[in-house]
Scaffold this motif. Structure first.
Motif, PDB file in Angstrom:
ATOM      1  N   ASP A  67      18.061  -4.927 -17.453  1.00 50.28           N
ATOM      2  CA  ASP A  67      17.655  -6.080 -18.258  1.00 50.28           C
ATOM      3  C   ASP A  67      16.321  -6.582 -17.715  1.00 50.28           C
ATOM      4  N   SER A  76      22.368  -9.600 -21.430  1.00 51.46           N
ATOM      5  CA  SER A  76      23.205  -8.524 -20.898  1.00 51.46           C
ATOM      6  C   SER A  76      24.601  -8.969 -20.488  1.00 51.46           C
ATOM      7  N   ILE A  86      24.530  -3.963 -13.601  1.00 49.49           N
ATOM      8  CA  ILE A  86      23.392  -4.473 -14.360  1.00 49.49           C
ATOM      9  C   ILE A  86      22.274  -4.784 -13.376  1.00 49.49           C
TER      10      ILE A  86
END
Length: 275
Positions: A67, A76, A86
């Motif tokens: 992201d 996200s 992530i």
């Protein structure tokens, strides 16, 4: 002039004149973590956005997400049940801390990376899906930025922006307080033209959503944000609030200012598949 240069020239026209900036008591470009925290918190409820849907359909179970411009993770965080990790890139340590909290609450590994994209691209590995929400209007030179996104995506790049500059709704306020006409370009159409000129097979979805979510617990903080954007001093808060009129609202207990409806543009393309 090609599409990329037109984009850069149009975005440069948004610079605030020096004579106005010199009178500002605070930076007009600060982003309060409270605002992004509230947006990220509400991103997990309600109907998924096209951005979330397009990212989710290309994300394998247990896959990875990058992201770029993560903020507090609003773009996200909805992918948390599906993602195992992530990586969030942001230039603000305060925003990255909010991102860490959101990921931890979802039980997902968070990898915060402090810095500007694509300057920190070499510090980040590839991911199954790359998302980038509400960042392009801060990027004057789109080519290295989006090529960096593409190079780090194994399956798909998903970008979200507003149809026009996110501060265009304030143009009448600049006329009112500074007698300054603000630009109306670039637009999402210009971004799409640039992406296509760069060779990306872009697909696009436009939606109109309910009034904006997220905001501030206190009305004065919502007013203060707009006043700072206008490079005005705190003694003008009441005047700013009066001029905002019905654009200053309380929604789900939080105060915010902006257009009555939220229009969003999602653009995405698939990549060749990288290891």
């Amino acid at each position: 002039m090609n599409a990329s240069k037109r984009w850069g020239a149009a975005l440069a026209s948004w610079a605030i004149p020096d004579q106005i900036m010199s009178r500002a008591s605070e930076s007009p470009w600060t982003y309060p973590p409270e605002l992004f925290r509230s947006r990220a918190g509400r991103a997990t409820t309600g109907q998924p956005s096209p951005t979330t849907a397009r990212a989710a359909e290309a994300l394998p179970d247990g896959g990875t997400v990058l992201d770029v411009g993560v903020g507090a993770g609003a773009a996200s965080v909805r992918l948390l049940p599906q993602a195992s990790r992530i990586t969030g890139v942001d230039s603000s340590e305060a925003m990255l801390e909010e991102f860490r909290r959101a990921a931890a609450a979802g039980g997902v590994e968070a990898v915060p990376v402090l810095g500007w994209w694509p300057d920190v691209a070499d510090e980040v590995g590839t991911a199954d899906v790359v998302v980038c929400a509400h960042v392009l209007y801060n990027v004057q030179d789109l080519e290295p930025f989006v090529r960096g996104l593409d190079a780090h995506a194994r399956h798909r790049v998903v970008i979200e922006i507003t149809p026009t500059h996110p501060l265009a709704w304030m143009n009448d306020l600049w006329l009112r307080f500074h007698r300054l006409e603000r630009p109306t370009e670039p637009t999402a159409d210009d971004a799409e033209d640039t992406l296509r000129d760069l060779g990306f097979e872009v697909r696009r979805e436009d939606v109109e959503r309910p009034p904006r979510v997220g905001g501030f617990q206190r009305r004065e903080d919502a007013v203060g944000l707009i006043r700072r954007r206008l490079c005005l001093t705190p003694d003008r808060d009441d005047e700013v609030a009066e001029t905002l009129g019905t654009r200053l609202v309380q929604n789900e207990g939080l105060w915010s200012a902006g257009p009555d409806t939220q229009r969003l543009v999602t653009m995405w393309w698939d990549t060749a598949g990288r290891t």
